[in-house]
Motif scaffolding. Structure first.
Motif, PDB file in Angstrom:
ATOM      1  N   LEU A  75     -15.415   1.012 -14.296  1.00  0.00           N
ATOM      2  CA  LEU A  75     -14.740  -1.280 -14.565  1.00  0.00           C
ATOM      3  C   LEU A  75     -13.679  -0.085 -14.192  1.00  0.00           C
ATOM      4  O   LEU A  75     -13.159  -1.112 -12.945  1.00  0.00           O
ATOM      5  N   LEU A  76     -12.300   0.230 -14.546  1.00  0.00           N
ATOM      6  CA  LEU A  76     -11.139  -0.081 -14.275  1.00  0.00           C
ATOM      7  C   LEU A  76     -11.250   1.020 -13.089  1.00  0.00           C
ATOM      8  O   LEU A  76      -9.792  -0.304 -11.892  1.00  0.00           O
ATOM      9  N   ARG A  77     -11.822   1.610 -12.727  1.00  0.00           N
ATOM     10  CA  ARG A  77     -11.880   2.058 -10.684  1.00  0.00           C
ATOM     11  C   ARG A  77     -12.102   0.700 -10.190  1.00  0.00           C
ATOM     12  O   ARG A  77     -11.196   0.961  -9.240  1.00  0.00           O
ATOM     13  N   PHE A  78     -12.915   0.011 -10.513  1.00  0.00           N
ATOM     14  CA  PHE A  78     -13.330  -0.956  -9.058  1.00  0.00           C
ATOM     15  C   PHE A  78     -12.982  -2.305  -9.681  1.00  0.00           C
ATOM     16  O   PHE A  78     -12.628  -3.252  -8.245  1.00  0.00           O
ATOM     17  N   ILE A  79     -11.992  -2.297 -10.531  1.00  0.00           N
ATOM     18  CA  ILE A  79     -10.528  -3.529 -10.457  1.00  0.00           C
ATOM     19  C   ILE A  79      -9.620  -3.344 -10.723  1.00  0.00           C
ATOM     20  O   ILE A  79      -9.103  -4.113  -9.527  1.00  0.00           O
ATOM     21  N   ILE A  80      -9.109  -2.030 -10.573  1.00  0.00           N
ATOM     22  CA  ILE A  80      -8.054  -1.805 -10.507  1.00  0.00           C
ATOM     23  C   ILE A  80      -7.023  -1.593  -8.794  1.00  0.00           C
ATOM     24  O   ILE A  80      -6.352  -2.626  -7.984  1.00  0.00           O
ATOM     25  N   MET A  81      -7.683  -0.581  -8.734  1.00  0.00           N
ATOM     26  CA  MET A  81      -7.327  -0.451  -6.691  1.00  0.00           C
ATOM     27  C   MET A  81      -7.707  -1.207  -5.676  1.00  0.00           C
ATOM     28  O   MET A  81      -6.136  -1.484  -5.209  1.00  0.00           O
ATOM     29  N   PRO A  82      -8.963  -2.242  -5.875  1.00  0.00           N
ATOM     30  CA  PRO A  82      -9.257  -3.321  -4.856  1.00  0.00           C
ATOM     31  C   PRO A  82      -8.325  -4.327  -4.925  1.00  0.00           C
ATOM     32  O   PRO A  82      -7.280  -4.816  -4.306  1.00  0.00           O
ATOM     33  N   LEU A  94       1.214  -7.484   5.659  1.00  0.00           N
ATOM     34  CA  LEU A  94       0.783  -6.657   6.325  1.00  0.00           C
ATOM     35  C   LEU A  94      -0.419  -7.104   7.250  1.00  0.00           C
ATOM     36  O   LEU A  94      -0.584  -8.100   7.255  1.00  0.00           O
ATOM     37  N   SER A  95      -0.422  -6.442   8.581  1.00  0.00           N
ATOM     38  CA  SER A  95      -1.440  -7.122   9.876  1.00  0.00           C
ATOM     39  C   SER A  95      -2.593  -7.115   8.906  1.00  0.00           C
ATOM     40  O   SER A  95      -2.821  -6.886   7.951  1.00  0.00           O
ATOM     41  N   PRO A  96      -3.780  -8.206   9.344  1.00  0.00           N
ATOM     42  CA  PRO A  96      -4.934  -8.066   8.890  1.00  0.00           C
ATOM     43  C   PRO A  96      -5.829  -6.490   9.199  1.00  0.00           C
ATOM     44  O   PRO A  96      -6.453  -6.427   8.091  1.00  0.00           O
ATOM     45  N   SER A  97      -5.758  -5.832  10.352  1.00  0.00           N
ATOM     46  CA  SER A  97      -6.214  -4.745  10.257  1.00  0.00           C
ATOM     47  C   SER A  97      -5.852  -3.727   9.146  1.00  0.00           C
ATOM     48  O   SER A  97      -6.287  -3.246   8.363  1.00  0.00           O
ATOM     49  N   LEU A  98      -4.440  -4.113   9.431  1.00  0.00           N
ATOM     50  CA  LEU A  98      -3.743  -3.243   7.804  1.00  0.00           C
ATOM     51  C   LEU A  98      -4.489  -3.615   6.202  1.00  0.00           C
ATOM     52  O   LEU A  98      -5.048  -2.417   5.952  1.00  0.00           O
ATOM     53  N   ALA A  99      -4.245  -4.964   6.755  1.00  0.00           N
ATOM     54  CA  ALA A  99      -5.146  -5.088   5.320  1.00  0.00           C
ATOM     55  C   ALA A  99      -5.855  -4.274   5.271  1.00  0.00           C
ATOM     56  O   ALA A  99      -6.358  -4.254   3.644  1.00  0.00           O
ATOM     57  N   ALA A 100      -6.792  -4.627   6.189  1.00  0.00           N
ATOM     58  CA  ALA A 100      -7.972  -4.687   5.600  1.00  0.00           C
ATOM     59  C   ALA A 100      -8.507  -3.892   4.749  1.00  0.00           C
ATOM     60  O   ALA A 100      -9.388  -2.531   4.435  1.00  0.00           O
ATOM     61  N   GLY A 101      -8.200  -2.116   5.838  1.00  0.00           N
ATOM     62  CA  GLY A 101      -7.561  -0.338   6.090  1.00  0.00           C
ATOM     63  C   GLY A 101      -7.316  -0.603   4.405  1.00  0.00           C
ATOM     64  O   GLY A 101      -7.761   0.821   4.132  1.00  0.00           O
ATOM     65  N   LEU A 102      -6.293  -0.982   4.131  1.00  0.00           N
ATOM     66  CA  LEU A 102      -5.694  -0.449   2.884  1.00  0.00           C
ATOM     67  C   LEU A 102      -6.643  -1.163   1.651  1.00  0.00           C
ATOM     68  O   LEU A 102      -7.410   0.037   0.492  1.00  0.00           O
ATOM     69  N   ILE A 103      -7.904  -3.049   1.470  1.00  0.00           N
ATOM     70  CA  ILE A 103      -8.132  -2.663   0.751  1.00  0.00           C
ATOM     71  C   ILE A 103      -9.583  -2.001   0.498  1.00  0.00           C
ATOM     72  O   ILE A 103     -10.324  -1.790  -0.401  1.00  0.00           O
ATOM     73  N   LEU A 104     -10.427  -1.720   1.685  1.00  0.00           N
ATOM     74  CA  LEU A 104     -10.851  -0.683   1.701  1.00  0.00           C
ATOM     75  C   LEU A 104     -10.908   0.445   1.324  1.00  0.00           C
ATOM     76  O   LEU A 104     -11.840   1.195   0.320  1.00  0.00           O
ATOM     77  N   VAL A 105      -9.790   1.063   1.599  1.00  0.00           N
ATOM     78  CA  VAL A 105      -9.373   2.114   0.965  1.00  0.00           C
ATOM     79  C   VAL A 105      -8.760   2.160  -0.881  1.00  0.00           C
ATOM     80  O   VAL A 105     -10.371   2.583  -1.527  1.00  0.00           O
ATOM     81  N   GLY A 106      -8.596   1.451  -0.935  1.00  0.00           N
ATOM     82  CA  GLY A 106      -8.864   0.867  -2.833  1.00  0.00           C
ATOM     83  C   GLY A 106     -10.710  -0.016  -3.243  1.00  0.00           C
ATOM     84  O   GLY A 106     -10.617   0.414  -4.620  1.00  0.00           O
TER      85      GLY A 106
END
Length: 322
Positions: A75-82, A94-106
């Motif tokens: 639960l902590l894994r999927f709450i904290i990083m995103p 961040l630009s939309p593309s960079l922001a989306a990429g960082l969120i995808l990593v999380g």
């Protein structure tokens, strides 16, 4: 076999150096690497197959023995990083593309390197292996759901296609690897020494291709992307440990949870970004692949050298450097 193990250790230990060298070549001369963009999912599939070869059903037994620890860690894994990725992208603008990429990593599951770092740090390795195994299996459902919730307004995404790709790239290769390990364990043990080397080569190839595909725009986004990744990773490790301790976990368990949260399957983020977003969105994942191994090694070395307690290792649940 001793010489082979030394060679594998030498190559894998210098992973950041090989990445920097190959990325530099791809940046200066991108054209030869660009045609291989479509091979990224296959390369990641090889990495996931290697992960599956080191897994067995024993990796999931801790769920029955210590369900509270495992569930809390997942639960902590999927709450904290995103959440951290979303906040960092907003704070840094961040630009939309960079922001989306960082969120995808999380939103992606933790990487297998988290198990190695937990072992080095003298943390609860069995807990680390189980959490990473569970959140990897949950990724086909959880990753698209959280990503769409946080990034749907940033960039258009086909949720169904994203889910199918995660199934093909992650779950299918891992399932095949586990099946092979269970039916031909003796043969697998003879080749498992080479698995880290194959995985490292595949990840280096992925990063090299990503740099080549985004070389034209990389100079304009590299610095801000690096700052975002460092902030994301640092906050993930810190909040992961702090949250684990805050809910009553021991220091050893807290170390395991910290690495499970702060270290990502960034290769998956890269593959998904290339397939469903754009090359710039893959940059955070490519940088994360290098940075989290560096920061994770520093933290693991610090904890391992400082803490005197010996790790309690479930050898059945953790195959050497899985």
């Amino acid at each position: 076999m001793g010489n082979v193990q030394k060679a594998v250790k030498f190559v894998t230990k210098l992973f950041p150096l090989w990445v920097i060298l190959c990325a530099g070549i791809a940046y200066l001369a991108p054209e030869p690497f660009k045609p291989y963009g479509k091979s990224i999912p296959w390369l990641l599939g090889i990495v996931m197959l290697g992960m599956g070869l080191t897994m067995s059903l024993d990796d999931f037994r801790l769920v029955l023995k210590r369900p509270k620890d495992v569930i809390a860690g997942v639960l902590l894994r999927f709450i904290i990083m995103p959440g951290v990725a979303f906040l960092v992208s907003r704070v840094l603008g961040l630009s939309p593309s960079l922001a989306a990429g960082l969120i995808l990593v999380g939103c992606c599951p933790s990487g297998t390197a988290s198990n190695v770092m937990t072992f080095i740090a003298k943390g609860d390795t069995a807990l680390s292996v189980t959490i990473s195994s569970i959140n990897t299996c949950l990724a086909p459902i959880v990753t698209p759901f959280i990503f769409l919730f946080l990034a749907d307004t940033l960039i258009p995404v086909d949720a169904t296609a994203l889910l199918i790709d995660i199934l093909k790239i992650v779950l299918a290769p891992i399932a095949i690897g586990v099946a092979i390990n269970m039916t031909a364990g003796a043969a697998v043990r003879r080749i498992v020494t080479f698995v880290p080397l194959v995985s490292v080569v595949a990840i280096i190839a992925i990063i090299t291709i990503v740099v080549a595909l985004s070389a034209a725009k990389l100079a304009t986004v590299a610095v801000i992307a690096f700052v975002a990744v460092v902030a994301h990773n640092t906050l993930g490790l810190s909040l992961g440990y702090g949250a684990a301790r805050g809910i009553g976990m021991s220091h050893r368990k807290g170390k395991a949870v910290a690495f499970e949260i702060g270290m990502e399957n960034s290769g998956l983020a890269v593959a998904l970004a290339i397939a469903h977003l754009d090359p710039i969105a893959a940059i955070p994942g490519a940088i994360f692949s290098v940075w989290h191994n560096f920061s994770g090694s520093l933290l693991a070395g610090y904890w391992g050298g400082r803490d005197e307690e010996e790790p309690v290792i479930d050898t059945a649940a953790c195959a050497e450097t899985r």
